[in-house]
Design a protein around this motif. Structure first.
Motif, PDB file in Angstrom:
ATOM      1  N   ALA A 272     -28.922  -4.868 -11.905  1.00  0.00           N
ATOM      2  CA  ALA A 272     -29.990  -5.767 -12.360  1.00  0.00           C
ATOM      3  C   ALA A 272     -31.168  -5.727 -11.393  1.00  0.00           C
ATOM      4  CB  ALA A 272     -29.457  -7.191 -12.490  1.00  0.00           C
ATOM      5  N   GLN A 273     -30.887  -5.668 -10.097  1.00  0.00           N
ATOM      6  CA  GLN A 273     -31.971  -5.583  -9.114  1.00  0.00           C
ATOM      7  C   GLN A 273     -32.768  -4.297  -9.293  1.00  0.00           C
ATOM      8  OE1 GLN A 273     -30.331  -6.079  -5.199  1.00  0.00           O
ATOM      9  NE2 GLN A 273     -29.448  -8.081  -5.644  1.00  0.00           N
ATOM     10  N   ARG A 274     -32.066  -3.204  -9.559  1.00  0.00           N
ATOM     11  CA  ARG A 274     -32.771  -1.942  -9.780  1.00  0.00           C
ATOM     12  C   ARG A 274     -33.597  -1.987 -11.063  1.00  0.00           C
ATOM     13  NH1 ARG A 274     -27.984   0.008  -7.085  1.00  0.00           N
ATOM     14  NH2 ARG A 274     -26.743  -0.146  -8.991  1.00  0.00           N
ATOM     15  N   LEU A 275     -33.060  -2.636 -12.097  1.00  0.00           N
ATOM     16  CA  LEU A 275     -33.802  -2.745 -13.354  1.00  0.00           C
ATOM     17  C   LEU A 275     -35.052  -3.600 -13.194  1.00  0.00           C
ATOM     18  CD1 LEU A 275     -30.925  -3.101 -15.974  1.00  0.00           C
ATOM     19  CD2 LEU A 275     -32.571  -1.230 -15.794  1.00  0.00           C
ATOM     20  N   VAL A 276     -34.968  -4.661 -12.406  1.00  0.00           N
ATOM     21  CA  VAL A 276     -36.140  -5.513 -12.178  1.00  0.00           C
ATOM     22  C   VAL A 276     -37.274  -4.688 -11.577  1.00  0.00           C
ATOM     23  CG1 VAL A 276     -37.023  -7.410 -10.763  1.00  0.00           C
ATOM     24  CG2 VAL A 276     -34.890  -7.695 -12.018  1.00  0.00           C
ATOM     25  N   ARG A 277     -36.925  -3.789 -10.674  1.00  0.00           N
ATOM     26  CA  ARG A 277     -37.956  -2.937 -10.071  1.00  0.00           C
ATOM     27  C   ARG A 277     -38.556  -1.958 -11.085  1.00  0.00           C
ATOM     28  NH1 ARG A 277     -34.246  -3.181  -5.609  1.00  0.00           N
ATOM     29  NH2 ARG A 277     -33.234  -1.230  -6.220  1.00  0.00           N
ATOM     30  N   ARG A 455     -36.191  10.348 -27.145  1.00  0.00           N
ATOM     31  CA  ARG A 455     -35.305  10.338 -25.956  1.00  0.00           C
ATOM     32  C   ARG A 455     -33.985   9.637 -26.270  1.00  0.00           C
ATOM     33  NH1 ARG A 455     -32.699  12.099 -22.404  1.00  0.00           N
ATOM     34  NH2 ARG A 455     -32.656  11.367 -20.237  1.00  0.00           N
ATOM     35  N   LEU A 456     -34.040   8.537 -27.019  1.00  0.00           N
ATOM     36  CA  LEU A 456     -32.805   7.848 -27.397  1.00  0.00           C
ATOM     37  C   LEU A 456     -31.934   8.742 -28.275  1.00  0.00           C
ATOM     38  CD1 LEU A 456     -34.023   4.205 -28.169  1.00  0.00           C
ATOM     39  CD2 LEU A 456     -32.661   4.972 -26.217  1.00  0.00           C
ATOM     40  N   ARG A 457     -32.574   9.488 -29.169  1.00  0.00           N
ATOM     41  CA  ARG A 457     -31.808  10.401 -30.016  1.00  0.00           C
ATOM     42  C   ARG A 457     -31.082  11.427 -29.146  1.00  0.00           C
ATOM     43  NH1 ARG A 457     -35.751  12.453 -32.653  1.00  0.00           N
ATOM     44  NH2 ARG A 457     -35.862  10.796 -34.221  1.00  0.00           N
ATOM     45  N   GLY A 571     -38.785   0.478 -20.527  1.00  0.00           N
ATOM     46  CA  GLY A 571     -37.677  -0.302 -19.989  1.00  0.00           C
ATOM     47  C   GLY A 571     -36.398  -0.138 -20.785  1.00  0.00           C
ATOM     48  N   ILE A 572     -36.510   0.191 -22.082  1.00  0.00           N
ATOM     49  CA  ILE A 572     -35.302   0.389 -22.893  1.00  0.00           C
ATOM     50  C   ILE A 572     -34.535   1.603 -22.383  1.00  0.00           C
ATOM     51  CG2 ILE A 572     -34.436   0.872 -25.209  1.00  0.00           C
ATOM     52  CD1 ILE A 572     -36.841  -0.604 -26.327  1.00  0.00           C
ATOM     53  N   LEU A 573     -35.247   2.682 -22.103  1.00  0.00           N
ATOM     54  CA  LEU A 573     -34.592   3.867 -21.542  1.00  0.00           C
ATOM     55  C   LEU A 573     -34.004   3.560 -20.177  1.00  0.00           C
ATOM     56  CD1 LEU A 573     -37.034   6.773 -22.469  1.00  0.00           C
ATOM     57  CD2 LEU A 573     -34.740   6.381 -23.345  1.00  0.00           C
ATOM     58  N   ALA A 574     -34.748   2.795 -19.369  1.00  0.00           N
ATOM     59  CA  ALA A 574     -34.239   2.421 -18.053  1.00  0.00           C
ATOM     60  C   ALA A 574     -32.926   1.650 -18.180  1.00  0.00           C
ATOM     61  CB  ALA A 574     -35.274   1.584 -17.304  1.00  0.00           C
ATOM     62  N   VAL A 576     -30.697   1.820 -20.652  1.00  0.00           N
ATOM     63  CA  VAL A 576     -29.615   2.707 -21.084  1.00  0.00           C
ATOM     64  C   VAL A 576     -29.136   3.564 -19.917  1.00  0.00           C
ATOM     65  CG1 VAL A 576     -29.034   4.658 -22.582  1.00  0.00           C
ATOM     66  CG2 VAL A 576     -30.353   2.737 -23.484  1.00  0.00           C
ATOM     67  N   GLU A 577     -30.066   4.149 -19.178  1.00  0.00           N
ATOM     68  CA  GLU A 577     -29.691   5.043 -18.069  1.00  0.00           C
ATOM     69  C   GLU A 577     -28.980   4.278 -16.960  1.00  0.00           C
ATOM     70  OE1 GLU A 577     -33.502   8.037 -18.839  1.00  0.00           O
ATOM     71  OE2 GLU A 577     -33.535   6.573 -17.191  1.00  0.00           O
ATOM     72  N   GLU A 578     -29.521   3.118 -16.585  1.00  0.00           N
ATOM     73  CA  GLU A 578     -28.881   2.325 -15.526  1.00  0.00           C
ATOM     74  C   GLU A 578     -27.556   1.758 -16.021  1.00  0.00           C
ATOM     75  OE1 GLU A 578     -28.174   1.126 -11.922  1.00  0.00           O
ATOM     76  OE2 GLU A 578     -30.079   2.116 -12.386  1.00  0.00           O
ATOM     77  N   GLY A 579     -27.504   1.396 -17.302  1.00  0.00           N
ATOM     78  CA  GLY A 579     -26.254   0.884 -17.857  1.00  0.00           C
ATOM     79  C   GLY A 579     -25.148   1.914 -17.801  1.00  0.00           C
ATOM     80  N   ARG A 580     -25.463   3.168 -18.072  1.00  0.00           N
ATOM     81  CA  ARG A 580     -24.430   4.206 -18.043  1.00  0.00           C
ATOM     82  C   ARG A 580     -23.953   4.494 -16.628  1.00  0.00           C
ATOM     83  NH1 ARG A 580     -26.195   8.406 -22.957  1.00  0.00           N
ATOM     84  NH2 ARG A 580     -26.257   6.762 -24.567  1.00  0.00           N
ATOM     85  N   ARG A 581     -24.857   4.371 -15.665  1.00  0.00           N
ATOM     86  CA  ARG A 581     -24.406   4.515 -14.268  1.00  0.00           C
ATOM     87  C   ARG A 581     -23.509   3.336 -13.871  1.00  0.00           C
ATOM     88  NH1 ARG A 581     -29.597   7.047 -13.690  1.00  0.00           N
ATOM     89  NH2 ARG A 581     -30.634   5.034 -13.418  1.00  0.00           N
ATOM     90  N   THR A 582     -23.892   2.140 -14.304  1.00  0.00           N
ATOM     91  CA  THR A 582     -23.059   0.957 -14.017  1.00  0.00           C
ATOM     92  C   THR A 582     -21.691   1.093 -14.662  1.00  0.00           C
ATOM     93  OG1 THR A 582     -25.043  -0.425 -13.935  1.00  0.00           O
ATOM     94  CG2 THR A 582     -22.941  -1.556 -14.221  1.00  0.00           C
ATOM     95  N   PHE A 583     -21.664   1.561 -15.911  1.00  0.00           N
ATOM     96  CA  PHE A 583     -20.391   1.741 -16.608  1.00  0.00           C
ATOM     97  C   PHE A 583     -19.497   2.710 -15.832  1.00  0.00           C
ATOM     98  CE2 PHE A 583     -17.488   3.676 -19.592  1.00  0.00           C
ATOM     99  CZ  PHE A 583     -17.131   2.641 -20.435  1.00  0.00           C
ATOM    100  N   GLN A 584     -20.071   3.798 -15.311  1.00  0.00           N
ATOM    101  CA  GLN A 584     -19.268   4.761 -14.559  1.00  0.00           C
ATOM    102  C   GLN A 584     -18.678   4.121 -13.304  1.00  0.00           C
ATOM    103  OE1 GLN A 584     -18.226   7.738 -15.292  1.00  0.00           O
ATOM    104  NE2 GLN A 584     -17.173   7.960 -13.335  1.00  0.00           N
ATOM    105  N   ARG A 585     -19.459   3.274 -12.633  1.00  0.00           N
ATOM    106  CA  ARG A 585     -18.945   2.598 -11.430  1.00  0.00           C
ATOM    107  C   ARG A 585     -17.789   1.655 -11.796  1.00  0.00           C
ATOM    108  NH1 ARG A 585     -24.797   1.930 -10.705  1.00  0.00           N
ATOM    109  NH2 ARG A 585     -25.516   3.496  -9.195  1.00  0.00           N
ATOM    110  N   ILE A 586     -17.975   0.891 -12.870  1.00  0.00           N
ATOM    111  CA  ILE A 586     -16.943  -0.049 -13.289  1.00  0.00           C
ATOM    112  C   ILE A 586     -15.695   0.694 -13.756  1.00  0.00           C
ATOM    113  CG2 ILE A 586     -16.395  -1.773 -15.058  1.00  0.00           C
ATOM    114  CD1 ILE A 586     -19.283  -2.731 -14.882  1.00  0.00           C
ATOM    115  N   LEU A 587     -15.900   1.772 -14.516  1.00  0.00           N
ATOM    116  CA  LEU A 587     -14.768   2.563 -14.996  1.00  0.00           C
ATOM    117  C   LEU A 587     -13.966   3.132 -13.827  1.00  0.00           C
ATOM    118  CD1 LEU A 587     -13.382   3.900 -17.509  1.00  0.00           C
ATOM    119  CD2 LEU A 587     -14.865   5.866 -17.096  1.00  0.00           C
ATOM    120  N   THR A 588     -14.673   3.624 -12.813  1.00  0.00           N
ATOM    121  CA  THR A 588     -14.002   4.176 -11.637  1.00  0.00           C
ATOM    122  C   THR A 588     -13.172   3.110 -10.934  1.00  0.00           C
ATOM    123  OG1 THR A 588     -15.787   5.769 -11.332  1.00  0.00           O
ATOM    124  CG2 THR A 588     -14.361   5.368  -9.453  1.00  0.00           C
TER     125      THR A 588
END
Length: 778
Positions: A272-277, A455-457, A571-574, A576-588
């Motif tokens: 969330a902090q990274r997304l705010v930036r 890009r979303l496609r 910000g929508i792309l941001a 999605v991209e940050e969310g997928r990195r977060t998901f990988q951290r949580i999954l790990t």
């Protein structure tokens, strides 16, 4: 809800009748439902993970182990406090909805006009609305005419005219005119109130919450079965209660993923902090990993994919006028200032600044737009002294006064097909105007809308346009931004609609957007909704990822899980991209947690079977919780790459992978246990220290193996992960070599064990690659 069919007396309702109707229909306000903060706080202790921790605390207190109970209690409190601030968004959305209702209204009661609080209105009241007023309730106009801005409710970019006998919805803004009207519905029964009620009822099931519950459930089933076997073995060996109870407590502590909820929250908070930036403000942390799983984005048209700003899209002059002359005539019948969006668009195209007519035409008189006749008038004098009477307005209204040619009819049809709103301009002597030309108006797409859709496609996310505007207009905008596919027109949503069925759904109401999101969710999709108005609020709240654009209303922002704080849609792309990195951290972290819990509980069972004694004490288990569960929270700050496609919580595959890798770790740990017991001849106390050390070391190896879906050396770990690993190893050496809370072991033995564990990590990584390929993880 047309609540009254009775004739309205000329003097309006009496105060007594108004009171009786208020008792029957309720106040003109949205019902409020509050949850006390202490109740929300208490709810944090009522879930699977807290239950397990609470059971462990009770057992430790019964055994008199107060320090250990205090540590576990502190961990429980930490989890509750960390998750508490995520709640309360529905209350904020309702507060914003209430703020949109007009505070006062001019009402006729007992034969006199009074200004009363809007909350006092009842069905049957007679009210007056005028320029700049917010419609206080759903109304039926009795006399007069107004132009209403309903973009907040319907998504239409142009003001709509309403005359006697027609309906005005609560929350609309009066742009022009004045009218007397009868109140037909109030509070939650209004069009706007139903939207508020949908926001209150809307609730998206979090895939992350389901994943946490499923992980805990699977752990409980696996480890619960092992604990039963351990107790049965202990009883068969004739062990007493004083020996069995600590053993059971140790096994329970080994089974609890203490830091799982906290790590999920911390990973999202750092993201969330990274997304705010990057210009994105998350209002609900759980939405960040939800962005990783989003595979459908429902996007509003007006104000989201478009700029919500009318512009002149086409000019079609008729002889003898050219485009410049047509604009000059339009300026004569346009206001020189003010907020009328049509006049603003014409002034902007003409480059006229304040809107004064050019020197060739000197305006003498101007009559503003009249919603009743749908046109504005102006009188100007040309350079040769000729007076021109100019009309500007809706094509049909002008065509009734200046007969159009076949050429004009064809041009108007082409403009309408292109999704433009057609204005006509006529000029000539008084009483005999001739059609001078047509002006096509449109709400142009944002410059970044087409790149966003493309890009979303590429990321595997389908974009579906959902709008209250007309189908023709919506289809044109959809093509312009790259949304291709069938267009559905009209209200209502098919029960079993799927994202691939329609690219555009036009003419929909707030309830339709809400039900569309629910239909997509019922079909197994993770849905994002991007919007800006009150009409989008229910769908924004219902979607797993509700996104309000920077220009959105307070209502939309309160209902959304994320708010874009900068213009544009990047910000929508941001997210999605940050969310997928977060998901990988949580999954790990989840994979590593299940792996270690399976390893430890099974090691307790096999250790008891091999040695006849517990190979870990409750205190050493608590130390492992601190050194493993909480230090591996550094996963939340690890450097990772997101998936190129939408992620999914496949808890079954995750559990299988964790169990297999846990069994591999178990095999190595048992080999060390056998070596220590019979190779080195260690006594029970040093043997427990050796087991503690091997669990810490294999935990570090597992961290580096499972953090990467490819070979573990494919990416460089983050600083905080390396720092946590170093601290973890240093603490283990300090505790074991220093004999703190356990028997001491020599440093050379620990170094040899660490080296052997590192070599084992190479084999574990190879097992992981084969396993992930078979289970299609990654």
């Amino acid at each position: 809800m047309d609540s009254t069919k009775e004739a309205i007396p000329p003097e309006g309702l009496s105060e007594g009748e108004a009171t009786a109707r208020r008792a029957r229909f309720g106040p003109n306000a949205v019902a409020e439902e509050r949850v006390h903060p202490w109740r929300r706080f208490a709810g944090k202790f009522w879930a699977p993970v807290p239950w397990m921790l609470e059971a462990a605390v009770l057992l430790q207190l019964v055994l008199g182990e107060r320090p250990e109970a205090a540590i576990i209690g502190a961990l429980l409190l930490f989890n509750a406090l960390l998750g508490l601030f995520q709640e309360g968004r529905a209350e904020a959305a309702l507060a914003a909805l209430r703020a949109r209702l007009a505070l006062t209204a001019l009402v006729r009661r007992d034969g006199a006009w009074r200004r009363l609080p809007a909350a006092d209105l009842v069905p049957g009241d007679v009210v007056t609305i005028g320029l700049g007023a917010v419609v206080p309730a759903d109304l039926r106009l009795l006399s007069g005419a107004v132009a209403l801005d309903q973009s907040m409710l319907t998504g239409e970019s142009l003001a709509v005219a309403r005359a006697a006998g027609e309906v005005a919805y609560a929350g609309a803004l009066v742009r022009r005119g004045e009218a007397v009207a009868e109140v037909t519905a109030t509070g939650a029964h209004t069009y706007f109130g139903r939207t508020a009620e949908l926001v209150r009822l809307a609730h998206a099931q979090s895939a992350e919450q389901h994943a946490v519950f499923a992980v805990v459930r699977n752990l409980a089933v696996i480890n619960g079965g092992v604990v039963v076997l351990v107790v049965a073995d202990a009883l068969a060996r004739g062990m007493g209660a004083r020996e069995i109870v600590p053993l059971v407590l140790t096994a329970i502590l080994a089974s609890i993923p203490v830091a799982l909820p906290a790590t999920f929250t911390l990973a999202s908070a750092l993201s969330a902090q990274r997304l705010v930036r990057r210009g994105v403000l998350p209002t609900r942390l759980s939405a960040i990993p939800e962005a990783a799983t989003m595979d459908v984005l429902c996007a509003d048209k007006t104000g989201t994919l478009t700029a919500n700003r009318l512009a002149v899209a086409s000019l079609v002059p008729f002889a003898p006028w050219d485009e410049g002359g047509l604009l000059a005539l339009a300026l004569v019948a346009s206001g020189e200032g003010g907020a009328d969006p049509v006049d603003q668009a014409i002034r902007a195209r003409a480059g006229a600044g304040t809107g004064a007519a050019p020197p060739a035409l000197v305006r003498e008189r101007f009559t503003p737009f009249d919603p009743a006749c749908k046109l504005a008038e102006g009188v100007a004098r040309a350079a040769d002294g000729t007076r021109l009477f100019v009309l500007k307005g809706a094509y049909d209204a002008i065509a009734a006064r200046a007969t159009p040619t076949a050429e004009a009819e064809a041009a108007a049809a082409r403009a309408s097909t292109a999704g433009e709103r057609v204005l006509a301009v006529a000029a000539g002597p008084e009483g005999a105007p001739r059609l001078a030309g047509l002006i096509g108006l449109a709400d142009p797409p944002r410059e970044d809308s087409a790149p966003l859709v493309a890009r979303l496609r590429g990321l595997g996310v389908r974009t579906v346009m959902v709008t209250g505007d007309a189908a023709g207009t919506a289809a044109v905008v959809a093509r312009a931004v790259g949304i291709e596919g069938p267009v559905r027109s009209g209200g209502g949503v098919p029960a079993a609609v799927r994202p691939q069925d329609f690219a555009v759904l036009a003419g929909v109401f707030p309830e339709d957007k809400f039900h569309l999101v629910k239909a997509f969710q019922a079909a197994g999709h993770t849905v994002g909704m991007c919007g800006d108005g009150a009409n989008d609020a229910p769908a924004l709240r219902q979607a797993q990822l509700g996104i309000a654009v920077a220009s959105a209303t307070d209502i939309a922002k309160s209902a959304a899980a994320m708010v874009l704080t900068e213009p544009g849609l990047g910000g929508i792309l941001a997210a999605v991209e940050e969310g997928r990195r977060t998901f990988q951290r949580i999954l790990t972290y989840a994979l590593n947690t299940v792996l270690k819990k399976v390893q430890i509980v099974l090691l307790l069972a096999f250790g008891l079977a091999l040695t006849g004694q517990a190979v870990l004490t409750p205190l050493s288990m608590v130390l492992l919780l601190l050194t493993q569960d909480f230090l591996t929270m550094s996963f939340s700050a690890d450097r990772v790459e997101g998936s190129p496609r939408p992620d999914r919580w496949r808890v079954g595959a995750l559990t299988v992978a964790a169990v297999v890798l846990g069994l591999a770790d178990l095999g190595f740990s048992l080999a060390v246990l056998v070596w220590g017991r019979w190779g080195l001849g260690l006594a029970p106390a040093p043997l427990r220290s050796l087991v503690f050390a091997v669990l810490v070391f294999t935990s570090q190896v597992s961290v580096y193996v499972v953090r990467e879906r490819r070979a573990f050396w494919a990416s460089r770990p983050g600083f905080w992960l390396n720092a946590a690993a170093a601290l973890n190893l240093a603490l283990a050496f300090l505790l074991v070599a220093g004999g703190i809370a356990m028997a001491a072991l020599p440093v050379p033995l620990l170094v040899v064990l660490l080296g052997a564990t590192a070599a084992f990590g190479l084999l574990l990584d190879r097992i992981k690659l084969l396993l992930f390929r078979h289970l299609r993880i990654g």
